[in-house]
Design a protein around this motif. Structure first.
Motif, mmCIF file in Angstrom:
data_model
loop_
_atom_site.group_PDB
_atom_site.id
_atom_site.type_symbol
_atom_site.label_atom_id
_atom_site.label_comp_id
_atom_site.label_asym_id
_atom_site.label_seq_id
_atom_site.Cartn_x
_atom_site.Cartn_y
_atom_site.Cartn_z
ATOM 1 N N UNK A 434 3.300 -11.821 -2.028
ATOM 2 C CA UNK A 434 3.625 -12.017 -3.444
ATOM 3 C C UNK A 434 4.639 -13.124 -3.692
ATOM 4 N N UNK A 459 -5.769 -14.080 -1.998
ATOM 5 C CA UNK A 459 -5.454 -12.657 -2.078
ATOM 6 C C UNK A 459 -3.994 -12.456 -1.728
ATOM 7 N N UNK A 460 -3.294 -11.799 -2.621
ATOM 8 C CA UNK A 460 -1.881 -11.538 -2.357
ATOM 9 C C UNK A 460 -1.738 -10.128 -1.813
ATOM 10 N N UNK A 461 -0.962 -9.976 -0.770
ATOM 11 C CA UNK A 461 -0.826 -8.644 -0.191
ATOM 12 C C UNK A 461 0.560 -8.481 0.403
ATOM 13 N N UNK A 462 0.837 -7.285 0.740
ATOM 14 C CA UNK A 462 2.090 -6.962 1.361
ATOM 15 C C UNK A 462 2.227 -7.686 2.699
ATOM 16 N N UNK A 463 3.439 -8.004 3.088
ATOM 17 C CA UNK A 463 3.635 -8.772 4.298
ATOM 18 C C UNK A 463 3.067 -8.078 5.528
ATOM 19 N N UNK A 464 3.281 -6.778 5.606
ATOM 20 C CA UNK A 464 2.850 -6.093 6.828
ATOM 21 C C UNK A 464 1.336 -6.115 6.967
ATOM 22 N N UNK A 465 0.635 -6.030 5.836
ATOM 23 C CA UNK A 465 -0.824 -6.082 5.910
ATOM 24 C C UNK A 465 -1.267 -7.476 6.290
ATOM 25 N N UNK A 468 -0.811 -8.081 9.935
ATOM 26 C CA UNK A 468 -1.859 -7.476 10.750
ATOM 27 C C UNK A 468 -3.103 -8.338 10.793
ATOM 28 N N UNK B 50 -1.353 0.909 1.741
ATOM 29 C CA UNK B 50 -2.044 0.092 2.735
ATOM 30 C C UNK B 50 -1.129 -0.314 3.871
ATOM 31 N N UNK B 51 -1.689 -0.555 4.995
ATOM 32 C CA UNK B 51 -0.897 -1.005 6.138
ATOM 33 C C UNK B 51 -0.667 0.125 7.112
ATOM 34 N N UNK B 55 2.929 -0.480 12.483
ATOM 35 C CA UNK B 55 2.954 -1.939 12.516
ATOM 36 C C UNK B 55 3.811 -2.487 11.395
ATOM 37 N N UNK B 56 3.865 -1.759 10.295
ATOM 38 C CA UNK B 56 4.681 -2.227 9.173
ATOM 39 C C UNK B 56 6.137 -2.294 9.577
ATOM 40 N N UNK B 303 7.674 -0.204 3.406
ATOM 41 C CA UNK B 303 6.709 0.887 3.482
ATOM 42 C C UNK B 303 7.290 2.006 4.331
ATOM 43 N N UNK C 154 -3.695 -4.970 -4.556
ATOM 44 C CA UNK C 154 -3.094 -6.298 -4.491
ATOM 45 C C UNK C 154 -4.091 -7.429 -4.644
ATOM 46 N N UNK C 155 -5.287 -7.229 -4.169
ATOM 47 C CA UNK C 155 -6.193 -8.369 -4.144
ATOM 48 C C UNK C 155 -6.992 -8.513 -5.429
#
Lengths: 598, 343, 334
Positions: A434, A459-465, A468, B50-51, B55-56, B303, C154-155
């Motif tokens: 974001x 696509x914006x997503x959380x850093x951890x996702x 991965x 999500x996630x 790993x988070x 998270x 989010x997407x």
């Protein structure tokens, strides 16, 4: 009515009494009064021993408490013996070896930690054993890479000497194994504490993470979680690489909220702030010429877009480069951080000595940098020339579409001039966090995408996702993204092997954070770079030459597109002088030389 | 004779109180399935985030220099520590077991058991909230009463407009405006933090701005409640009677009306109970105030499922009890509902 | 007597309840001021939106050379960090902010009224069940849900995310209204006119919709105005946390947040937050004031106080004070 007056009266008295303490006279006055310097910082975790959380802000505290390991940095970014080390001798275990793999350190006699405990070779051995005990360490959530490089450590107690048998010498072995990450632990207090509590030394350290004992310029007096760390001078400090000792009596590292940090600096609430990058902030600080001094340097790292070089259309370097031309990095930089920054064209920073010839100053655009291909073509006024970039991009795509061997067969161009990949419209999927959304949206507009013929899905997503996906830690069937935004920071001594070797690539689904670009380049070149001999002139020259070769290679292939390197400003009250910081000589080291003006 | 009288008194006391006890008991019983359902919803929501939780939590800087086998071993260890090696349903019940025994789980953001730090975070939010609420009350009561007495006059209108300022601006905006005014321009208050690292400013000075934000944002509704409750009470017949009796206006207001006006207001306090322990995410960030808001913000960023599930459950249960408190209060006050309950 | 002449039947005016409310409202100067400012604001915003549509104005027209320009004739509100004209951005932001508020409030109202009415009307087990459900929803921490759902989706395209936020806002805010409606219905149920409808054999559905709800509607509207204001404020908080729309769509919350993230921007580039802040403030204030005015107007027991009555009350109070003073002096003399 009366009640209201009463309340107002109470509030007024509160305000007035609150006034009393806000004068700035307490900060850094002279004539024998103790001096205090307040440095603003983001929040620390309180993990002040190396090996656990490793945030940059914890690292600053660590550097104040220890000032380095067996080797400590100079203001030129080199590593030299720490002030408690008497000598360092390199030898070869076998004359046939290319470089020295036995490092022998002799510790000076009479060395002490800040609490009075003795600092001897025994502590050195204890430290390295501590970090090499993998199970005990990971049981507490800690990690260390020392065992990758060190085979074993031998102690010669009588001579106050430690001998390291390295698995293989590499050019960057100094920073990997002996520098400020590997600060020497106080074995006396740790072993005593562990025995008393009946736990392993690692567990004791974890439990006492916020009260570290070191031998550096300062020691921690007080730590209030989320608020500040208060440090005072360590009387037992031996001095830095030039023998300098600190003169500022009390250091306070205070957690300051992002929203008000610059205002707090300008009004004098705090005395210093580092890594100021955003244009508004820098301008505000530069305007305060009567009260502020600044140092500026380029960030040793920056932001980039990483391609997955083994997936989809970005397998073709032409596609990657066409995207690079499509992406107006100047506009992006200006939106993202303002005018104080540059965009480099390969994984280098202007703090790396390898980028410069003799006589060229660090931080400028050297001859070598000019010789690299830039992916932002400028017009005569220095603005992004859309037409020129468009022409280049189309040229590359047309070239690639014309080829039909191997992967190139998938890239075609239809009658309307639309580029197709596997028969469908050429689309690249970009994963961002974001933080980048606004700037990316304003740079990669629909207009731009249509003009250049490459469609981008953001696509914006959380850093951890995102991490991965970037590291390949997700299901292969769900693999979607071709490019990822992110940031990197380079270490003092740079070894490209760590992040770019093809040996580090794991099949998608297993995941690894190394070589996240999944790029296969000239592997032998990487080996030559890393195994250069750090202690001879030929070794250094070979390192530089091969490193440059590698830069030229990745500049041509573009496995990742650097977007920006900030031009950072460190600002501090001009009541203080001799506080020279740069990218390789950060403030915890530089503050040793600083002093309040008389 | 005496005993019988006392017994009679006790009996009447019992008769009046018992219906309420029955009501409360009944509601508490109904509360149980609600709590269970909420816990399931919260737990599911957290799982849906999500996630991969492990790993988070892993800082890539930490694992960047690890070999692959080291990294996998590290992940496995953390998985066991956090209990993610068990299936979902088992984890749900384990979560309940932990919560009920006072073990609130492990925080991946701060890398320590939640029990160790949650108390201080709650206390920090509580400290600011309680001071703010008390001050808001002290200010609102006289103003609310006077507004009710001087209904529709200029005073009333001015009070309305001024108190509305507090609820017409986003709280973070108000906070920043206050900081700009008092810290940057006037330089009489500190910008942020809870305590002066130089040890010069007294601790209460750091409370002033955060408390002001709380006061300003709650004044409007509080004044409104008191005013309306007071107006209702002033219309009652017994007030007219005491006026007719010739009692001075002051006595009428403060001795008779005020007390009765407070009753509905006190029930509204029930809604404030959960707010006492919470903290605004944004305002706490601006003031670097280590309270629940800051904690939750961190938890969302990382998270941190342990913190999220525990804290969300805590607030849900608190809100339920607050609702119960308010409903009981209403029942005590509103004769119509009273009648139904006792039926 | 001339007065008596006027007391003939033709001069009797029967004012409907709605008319009464409107009269009361009109006489409330404060409420009218709010109403007028709201109306003006709305007009300007709609006008700007029409302009933007007609001219296909690009809200993403970044021009770095124009960044942070002070307000001038060319740029009435100055420019922002990306060199875009703030005047149009603020007005465009109003459009979205109002949309967000309106849509989520409508959702809230629909949910709250129908659920509350059902609970209040049927009572018994259905009531208990619905009330428990309401408790569950009301004890959800709003921000938690908003953040989680935002993370899960989010997407999504930014515009879609906005509608998702609206949905979340409306979906989590109906509980207060439901409770109030239920309470009202509970008390109305026992009144004669409802008993009459039952006696006439009117179906439950019609009872609820045609007879009960209209009586509750006035309270609903009052509550609705306050929910509207609250929704817009919540959206601005969500913007600050980055959970709302993204570039280039502006909302007032977003414009304020962009500036409010940095106190230096607030001091050195004041026009980036003063105008959207002022606009937001005026909108919310006027809505609050209208809501209060409506509440007063709707209350059957309240009467609007005419100027003459106000003067009379003031006199009365003055007299009371004199009386008290005299009494005090008398006591002191004793």
């Amino acid at each position: 009515m009366k009640k209201k007056l009463l309340i107002l009266g109470v509030l007024a008295t509160l305000l007035l009494t609150g006034c009393g303490g806000s004068d700035k006279e307490t900060a850094g006055t002279t004539e024998g009064k103790p001096t205090t310097f307040v440095m603003g910082s983001a929040n620390f975790n309180g993990d002040f021993y190396y090996g656990w959380t490793n945030s940059a802000y914890d690292a600053n505290i660590r550097r104040l408490v220890w000032g380095g390991g067996l080797l400590s940095p100079t203001d030129k970014g080199e590593l030299v013996n720490a002030s408690f080390v008497e000598s360092k001798i390199l030898s070869k275990s076998d004359p046939s070896k290319e470089s020295e793999d036995i490092w022998t350190f002799k510790i000076k006699d009479g060395m002490k930690f800040s609490n009075g405990d003795t600092l001897t070779a025994k502590d050195v051995k204890f430290t390295y054993d501590f970090y090499m005990e993998k199970e005990a360490l990971s049981a507490t959530g800690g990690t260390s890479s020392v065992s990758q490089y060190v085979d074993r450590v031998e102690l010669d107690e009588a001579n106050n000497t430690v001998v390291f048998y390295l698995k293989r010498t590499m050019y960057t072995i100094g920073s990997s194994v002996f520098s400020d990450e590997q600060s020497i632990l106080d074995s006396t207090i740790i072993l005593a504490g562990a025995e008393k509590d009946g736990i392993t030394p690692q567990q004791w350290v974890k439990a006492n993470m916020d009260t570290p004992i070191g031998y550096g310029p300062y020691k921690i007096d007080e730590y209030i979680e989320s608020q500040y760390v208060k440090l005072s001078i360590n009387e037992n400090y031996q001095g830095n690489f030039e023998g300098d000792k600190p003169s500022i009596d009390t250091l306070i590292v205070q957690n300051i909220p992002e929203e008000t940090k610059i205002t707090q600096l300008i009004t004098g609430e705090i005395d210093g702030l580092t890594n100021i990058g955003k244009e508004e902030n820098v301008d505000a600080v530069l305007a305060e010429t009567s009260t502020m001094s600044t140092n500026n340097y380029f960030r040793h790292g920056g932001g980039q877009i990483t391609f997955h070089s083994d997936f989809g259309p970005v397998q073709l370097p032409e596609v990657r480069k066409a995207f690079a031309y499509e992406f107006d990095r100047i506009k992006f930089r200006n939106i993202f951080l303002g005018k104080y920054g540059i965009s480099s064209n390969a994984p280098y920073s202007r703090n790396m000595w390898m980028m410069y010839e003799k006589g060229e100053a660090l931080g400028t655009e050297g001859k070598f940098e000019k010789s690299l291909t830039s992916y932002d073509i400028l017009d005569v006024d220095g603005n992004w020339d859309e037409g020129a970039n468009l022409t280049e991009a189309k040229k590359l795509l047309d070239q690639a579409a014309a080829k039909t061997d191997g992967l190139y067969a998938e890239l075609t161009k239809d009658a309307d001039g639309t580029y197709l990949w596997e028969g469908k419209e050429l689309t690249l999927n970009l994963a961002i966090t974001p933080f980048w959304t606004d700037a990316i949206n304003l740079t990669l507009t629909k207009e731009v995408q249509n003009k250049f013929g490459i469609k981008i899905n953001v696509d914006s997503m959380d850093w951890s996702i995102m991490a991965n996906n970037l590291y390949g830690n997700a299901a292969l069937s769900e693999r979607k993204y071709h490019m990822f935004t992110g940031g990197t920071s380079y270490s003092i001594e740079y070894d490209p092997y760590a992040n770019w070797s093809s040996t580090k690539i794991l099949p998608y689904g297993k995941g690894s954070s190394s070589n996240s670009a999944r790029y296969v380049g000239d592997e032998s070149l990487l080996d030559e770079i890393r195994f250069s001999n750090p202690s001879t002139d030929e070794g250094t020259a070979s390192y530089k030459a091969n490193w440059r070769k590698w830069i030229v290679e990745v500049n041509k292939d573009l496995p990742s597109l650097p977007l920006y390197s900030n031009n950072y400003y460190d600002a501090y009250t001009n009541k203080v002088e001799n506080f020279e910081t740069n990218a390789l000589w950060t403030w915890p080291y530089a503050i040793i030389k600083a002093n309040f003006k008389k | 004779m005496e005993n019988e009288k006392q017994q009679g008194k006790l009996r009447t006391l019992f008769d009046t109180v018992f219906p309420y006890i029955k009501y409360i008991g009944n509601r508490l019983l109904h509360l149980l399935p609600v709590v269970i359902i909420i816990s399931i919803v919260i737990f599911t929501l957290i799982q849906l985030m999500p996630g991969d939780p492990i790993l988070a939590m892993i800082n890539p800087e930490t694992t960047a220099n690890m070999t692959e086998e080291q990294r996998l071993a590290y992940i496995e260890t953390m998985r066991k520590v956090l209990g993610y090696d068990k299936p979902v349903i088992v984890r749900y019940f384990l979560w309940w077991r932990d919560v009920l025994t006072g073990n609130f789980g492990y925080s991946v953001a701060l890398n320590k058991p939640i029990n160790e730090f949650i108390g201080s975070y709650i206390m920090n939010s509580f400290k600011v909230n309680i001071v703010g609420f008390i001050i808001a009350f002290l200010i609102a009561i006289p103003i609310g009463i006077k507004s009710a007495v001087r209904k529709n006059t200029r005073y009333d209108k001015i009070v309305t407009v001024v108190s509305m300022v507090g609820i017409s601006l986003p709280s973070f905006f108000m906070a920043l405006l206050l900081v700009l005014l008092f810290s940057a321009v006037l330089r009489i208050l500190p910008f942020s933090g809870m305590v002066d690292p130089r040890g010069v400013r007294p601790e209460y000075v750091y409370y002033i701005l955060p408390v002001s934000v709380i006061v300003l944002s709650s004044l409007a509704s509080l004044i409104r409640y008191i005013r309306n409750a007071m107006i209702e009470v002033l219309k009652a017949d017994y007030i007219r009677t005491s006026r007719a009796k010739g009692l001075s206006e002051k006595v009428v207001i403060y001795r008779h009306a005020f007390k009765n006006a407070l009753i509905p207001v006190i029930t509204i306090i029930g809604f404030w109970i959960p707010a006492l322990f919470g903290g605004s995410i944004i305002v706490e960030k601006i003031f670097a105030w280590p309270g629940m808001g800051l904690l939750m913000n961190q938890a969302y960023q990382f998270k941190d499922r342990g913190v999220l599930s525990t804290v969300l459950l805590f607030f849900a249960v608190l809100t339920l009890f607050a609702n119960l408190f308010v409903d009981v209060g209403y029942a005590l006050v509103d004769p119509r509902i009273k009648a139904r309950r006792i039926k | 007597m001339s007065n008596n002449d006027k007391l003939s039947k033709e001069h009797e005016k029967i004012i409907s309840p709605t008319r009464q409310i409107m009269e009361k409202f009109k006489h409330n100067k404060l409420a009218m001021a709010g109403f007028i400012s709201f109306g003006l604001l709305l007009l300007v915003i709609v006008g700007a939106q029409a302009y933007i549509h007609l001219t296909n104005y690009d809200l993403a027209n970044v021009d770095i050379s124009q960044k942070y320009m002070k307000p001038s004739m060319q740029h009435l509100f100055g420019t922002d960090a990306q060199g875009r004209d703030l005047f149009l951005r603020v007005l465009a932001g109003g459009w979205i902010s109002i949309q967000v508020g309106l849509l989520s409030t409508i959702l809230s109202i629909v949910l709250g009224v129908s659920i509350g009415a059902t609970a209040g009307f049927f009572g018994g087990k259905i009531d208990t069940l619905i009330m428990r459900g309401t408790e569950i929803v009301s004890s959800f921490p709003f921000l938690a849900i908003a953040m989680t759902i935002s993370a899960i989706f989010m997407d999504l395209d930014a515009q879609l995310r906005l509608y998702l936020i609206i949905f979340i806002l409306g979906f989590l805010r109906w509980t207060g209204l439901a409770r109030m409606v239920r309470g009202q219905i509970l008390s109305l149920r026992e009144q004669e006119f409802i008993v009459a409808t039952r006696a006439l054999g009117i179906s439950s559905f019609n009872q609820i919709t045609k007879h009960l709800i209209p009586n509750v509607l006035t309270y609903v509207i009052v509550s609705g105005t306050l929910t509207f204001a609250g929704a817009i404020l919540t959206e601005s908080s969500l913007s600050y946390l980055g959970l709302s729309v993204t570039e280039p769509i502006p909302t007032w919350g977003r414009l304020i947040s962009l500036s409010a993230k940095n106190a230096i921007v607030m001091t050195n580039y004041w026009w980036t937050w003063i105008f959207p802040g002022l606009a937001l403030f005026i909108l919310i204030m006027s809505i609050n004031v209208i809501g209060e005015g409506l509440r007063d107007a709707v209350d059957p027991k309240s009467q609007y106080v005419t100027k003459e009555q106000r003067i009379r009350l003031k006199e009365k109070r003055k007299r009371e004070k004199e009386r008290q003073k005299r009494r005090k002096l008398a006591k002191a003399a004793m």
